[in-house]
Write a protein that holds these residues in place. Sequence first.
Motif, mmCIF file in Angstrom:
data_model
loop_
_atom_site.group_PDB
_atom_site.id
_atom_site.type_symbol
_atom_site.label_atom_id
_atom_site.label_comp_id
_atom_site.label_asym_id
_atom_site.label_seq_id
_atom_site.Cartn_x
_atom_site.Cartn_y
_atom_site.Cartn_z
ATOM 1 N N ASP A 113 0.831 -1.211 0.000
ATOM 2 C CA ASP A 113 0.000 0.000 0.000
ATOM 3 C C ASP A 113 0.865 1.261 0.000
ATOM 4 O OD1 ASP A 113 -2.275 -1.530 0.006
ATOM 5 O OD2 ASP A 113 -2.680 -1.298 2.149
ATOM 6 N N VAL A 114 1.942 1.236 0.780
ATOM 7 C CA VAL A 114 2.853 2.383 0.832
ATOM 8 C C VAL A 114 3.428 2.660 -0.551
ATOM 9 C CG1 VAL A 114 5.121 3.127 1.650
ATOM 10 C CG2 VAL A 114 3.459 2.214 3.269
ATOM 11 N N VAL A 115 3.894 1.608 -1.207
ATOM 12 C CA VAL A 115 4.471 1.774 -2.542
ATOM 13 C C VAL A 115 3.408 2.231 -3.533
ATOM 14 C CG1 VAL A 115 5.584 0.575 -4.472
ATOM 15 C CG2 VAL A 115 6.326 0.115 -2.125
ATOM 16 N N GLY A 116 2.196 1.703 -3.405
ATOM 17 C CA GLY A 116 1.117 2.107 -4.310
ATOM 18 C C GLY A 116 0.782 3.572 -4.202
ATOM 19 N N VAL A 117 0.707 4.079 -2.966
ATOM 20 C CA VAL A 117 0.415 5.504 -2.766
ATOM 21 C C VAL A 117 1.577 6.352 -3.268
ATOM 22 C CG1 VAL A 117 0.021 7.297 -1.031
ATOM 23 C CG2 VAL A 117 -1.160 5.105 -0.844
ATOM 24 N N ARG A 118 2.791 5.923 -2.948
ATOM 25 C CA ARG A 118 3.965 6.665 -3.427
ATOM 26 C C ARG A 118 3.975 6.718 -4.953
ATOM 27 N NH1 ARG A 118 10.231 4.653 -3.603
ATOM 28 N NH2 ARG A 118 10.963 6.464 -4.778
ATOM 29 N N ARG A 119 3.649 5.594 -5.580
ATOM 30 C CA ARG A 119 3.641 5.547 -7.043
ATOM 31 C C ARG A 119 2.632 6.540 -7.620
ATOM 32 N NH1 ARG A 119 2.047 0.180 -10.661
ATOM 33 N NH2 ARG A 119 2.114 1.205 -12.712
ATOM 34 N N HIS A 235 7.151 0.736 -9.555
ATOM 35 C CA HIS A 235 6.558 -0.599 -9.523
ATOM 36 C C HIS A 235 7.606 -1.687 -9.741
ATOM 37 C CE1 HIS A 235 3.732 -3.878 -10.233
ATOM 38 N NE2 HIS A 235 4.383 -4.146 -11.344
ATOM 39 N N ASN A 236 8.422 -1.532 -10.772
ATOM 40 C CA ASN A 236 9.425 -2.553 -11.087
ATOM 41 C C ASN A 236 10.412 -2.766 -9.951
ATOM 42 O OD1 ASN A 236 8.280 -2.867 -13.604
ATOM 43 N ND2 ASN A 236 9.822 -1.649 -14.685
#
Length: 244
Positions: A113-119, A235-236
Motif C-alpha cells: 500500500d505504501v508503494v502504491g500511494v507513493r507511485r 513498480h518494477n
Amino acid sequence: MRAEQGTSERSWSWSDRPARLGIHIARELMIRIVSGENPVGTLLPNEAALCETFGVSRTVIREAVKMVEQKGLIRVRQGEGTTVNQREEWNLLDPLVLELVIDHDSNADMLDDVVGVRRLLEEEMARRAATRLVEQDRAELSAYLDIMDREGQFTDAFAQADFDFHEKLMRISGNLIGVSVVHLLHEEARRSLRYRGHPSPADCVQSNREHRDVFEALVGGDGDGAASAMGKHIHNQWVHRRDT
C-alpha cells in the motif's frame, strides 16, 4: 519493549516518571494492538489491570490510553470499556502508527500500500514537473543520473543521487503536500529491510535506465510519458525487492 521478545513492560527507566512514562506505556499498548496480541474488536484490560501490569498510577494509564485513542487505535466509552478499533480507523499517517504497522507487516501488505500511494503521487508529480522544468533543473537531474551511472553499484553516493533525483523532481512539481506525504511514507518504510532490499550492480544499472526514461520524457515536455515512466520505475523496483 516487546513482551513477546522476552523484555519486560518495565524496560523503560523509572527515572522517566512521570513525564515520559505515559509515552512508553502508550507505545507498548500500540505494539500489542498492531501485533494482534490485543486483536481488533476486543476490549483492552481495564484501568486497574493495566495499573497492575505496568506498576503505575491510574493517572499515567489514563494519559497513555488517551494517546493511543488520539491515534485512532482504540475507542473509549464510559461504561463499555476500551475497544480496539478496526484497522481502517487507525491513523496510518501518524509516524508512530505507520512505523509499528510496517514493523509487524509480515506479509508486506502494508508495504504494498505504501508503494502504491507513493507511485500514484510521484506519477502525478512527474506529469506536472514536465511542464515546469527549466534549464537549471535539467542540469541538476542530469548530474544525479551521471553519478548513478558512474557508481554502477549501491554505494552511499548512488543512494544519495537516487534520493536527490526523486526529491528534485517532486520539488519541481510544486506539490508540497505530495512531497510531505511521500517523505513520511518513505521515511517509515525504509526502516524495513524488505523495503530497502539488497540491490546488485545489475539492479542499479536497471534502476538508472528507468530514471533516464523519466528524464527523457521530462526534457521532452511529455507529462504523460514522464508519469508512465515513473510509475513503471517505482513498480518494477518494488516487485523485484519484494520477491527477493
